[in-house]
Design an enzyme around this catalytic site. Structure first.
Site, mmCIF file in Angstrom:
data_model
loop_
_atom_site.group_PDB
_atom_site.id
_atom_site.type_symbol
_atom_site.label_atom_id
_atom_site.label_comp_id
_atom_site.label_asym_id
_atom_site.label_seq_id
_atom_site.Cartn_x
_atom_site.Cartn_y
_atom_site.Cartn_z
ATOM 1 N N HIS A 46 88.067 -4.441 -97.800
ATOM 2 C CA HIS A 46 87.356 -3.889 -98.961
ATOM 3 C C HIS A 46 88.293 -3.265 -99.987
ATOM 4 C CE1 HIS A 46 83.447 -3.600 -96.335
ATOM 5 N NE2 HIS A 46 83.711 -4.826 -96.743
ATOM 6 N N ASP A 100 91.109 3.635 -97.361
ATOM 7 C CA ASP A 100 92.207 4.610 -97.256
ATOM 8 C C ASP A 100 93.425 3.938 -96.619
ATOM 9 O OD1 ASP A 100 92.250 4.904 -94.318
ATOM 10 O OD2 ASP A 100 90.354 5.981 -94.521
ATOM 11 N N CYS A 152 92.207 -9.784 -116.552
ATOM 12 C CA CYS A 152 92.597 -10.635 -117.686
ATOM 13 C C CYS A 152 93.774 -11.553 -117.378
ATOM 14 C CB CYS A 152 92.888 -9.771 -118.910
ATOM 15 S SG CYS A 152 94.319 -8.689 -118.718
ATOM 16 N N GLY A 163 84.182 2.673 -84.969
ATOM 17 C CA GLY A 163 83.663 3.472 -86.079
ATOM 18 C C GLY A 163 83.042 2.714 -87.215
ATOM 19 N N THR A 164 82.291 1.657 -86.874
ATOM 20 C CA THR A 164 81.544 0.991 -87.950
ATOM 21 C C THR A 164 80.093 0.827 -87.537
ATOM 22 O OG1 THR A 164 81.350 -0.962 -89.375
ATOM 23 C CG2 THR A 164 82.238 -1.335 -87.169
ATOM 24 N N SER A 165 79.201 0.966 -88.530
ATOM 25 C CA SER A 165 77.771 0.802 -88.261
ATOM 26 C C SER A 165 77.407 -0.674 -88.122
ATOM 27 C CB SER A 165 76.959 1.433 -89.389
ATOM 28 O OG SER A 165 77.305 0.831 -90.622
#
Ligand code: OAD
Length: 254
Positions: free
Chosen positions: A122, A107, A134, A196-198
């Site tokens: 990401h 986001d 291409c 906020g990340t696992s």
């Protein structure tokens, strides 16, 4: 609930730091209404199978299904607003120029909160590119000028391959220049703030390890315990939308 002492310790570490790197994950956007991936009840991967939606093989097998799923996620992001956690990180960057936000999120809520330097490991869910790349990797495509039927999806105007969202799927490499810069920042920072990340998806999950191995201090903001929690200098247990503004408010307090 994080106690005042931990909030104060985090504020002191930030005050003293000269080179801050922030690594964010889906949790930072949760209070904006954008679902995380692995929360047991409402995480995306609790409701959907990533193998059927977030791999090149899935797109090859059923491009329309995958396209529609990303259209749904795009609509969630468009409706969302930055929360006080995003705003606090933008304020941190303004007060400590040189602070870089490295995000796994696709986001744009950091940018909409006012963050300037944001590295997207990401990709970006609003962007599109040619599935065949291409004209080189990546081949961005502006779909606003393209027409396609309701039961289909846009095709590349140059080669006719399907258009895909400009995000990294499972089994794909991260954009190398972005990854190289993130590794350099992790190596060079003297404070990393992990929000906020696992910590379950590599290579992003390795960045805090690289930072601490090189001598950086570590602050973690997360309501849950993760692989970082035991060796964080300060662990703030709770939502980043509540806790990051409190840390910022404590910065400069006697
Ligand atoms: P996850 O869903 O794996 O983890 C989200 C983390 O946020 C968990 O540790 C939660 O405890 C935490 N959390 C929940 N609410 C929070 C809040 N209000 N404030 C702070 N933290 C909160 O998401 P990521 O770690 O970002 O990859 O996932 C990494 C990657 O896996 C994603 O980028 C995505 C996914 O598959 C791709 O799309 C390539």
């Amino acid at each position: 609930m994080a106690d005042e002492q931990a909030i104060g310790q985090a504020a002191r570490l930030i005050e003293r730091a000269e080179r801050i790197a922030v690594l964010t994950g889906a949790g930072v956007s949760k209070e904006s209404g954008v679902p995380t991936f692995r929360d047991a009840l409402d995480g995306l991967w609790a409701r959907y199978d990533p193998q059927q939606l977030a791999t090149p093989e899935a797109f090859r097998a059923n491009p329309k299904l995958v396209w529609d799923w990303y259209e749904y996620r795009r609509s969630l992001v468009r409706q969302a607003q930055p929360n006080p956690g995003h705003v606090a990180l933008a304020q941190l960057q303004a007060r400590k120029p040189g602070t870089v936000v490295i995000t796994q999120n696709v986001d744009d809520l950091h940018e909409r909160a006012g963050s300037r330097e944001v590295l997207h490991l990401h990709g970006n869910i609003a962007g599109n590119r040619c599935f065949a790349d291409c004209r080189g990797n990546p081949t961005p495509i502006d779909i606003s000028a393209l027409d396609w039927a309701d039961d289909s999806l846009p095709a590349c105007p140059d080669c006719g391959a399907w258009v895909r969202p400009d995000i990294v799927w499972f089994g794909e490499a991260l954009p190398q220049p972005v990854l190289d810069r993130a590794f350099d920042l992790a190596q060079a920072c003297d404070l990393m703030i992990v929000v906020g990340t696992s910590g379950l998806v590599t290579p992003a999950a390795l960045l805090p390890d690289i930072a601490t191995s090189a001598g950086a201090r570590l602050i973690e903001v997360n309501p849950d315990t993760t692989r970082y929690s035991a060796h964080a200098d300060v662990k703030l247990s709770g939502g980043s939308g509540e806790l990051l503004p409190r840390v910022l408010a404590g910065w400069g307090a006697p």
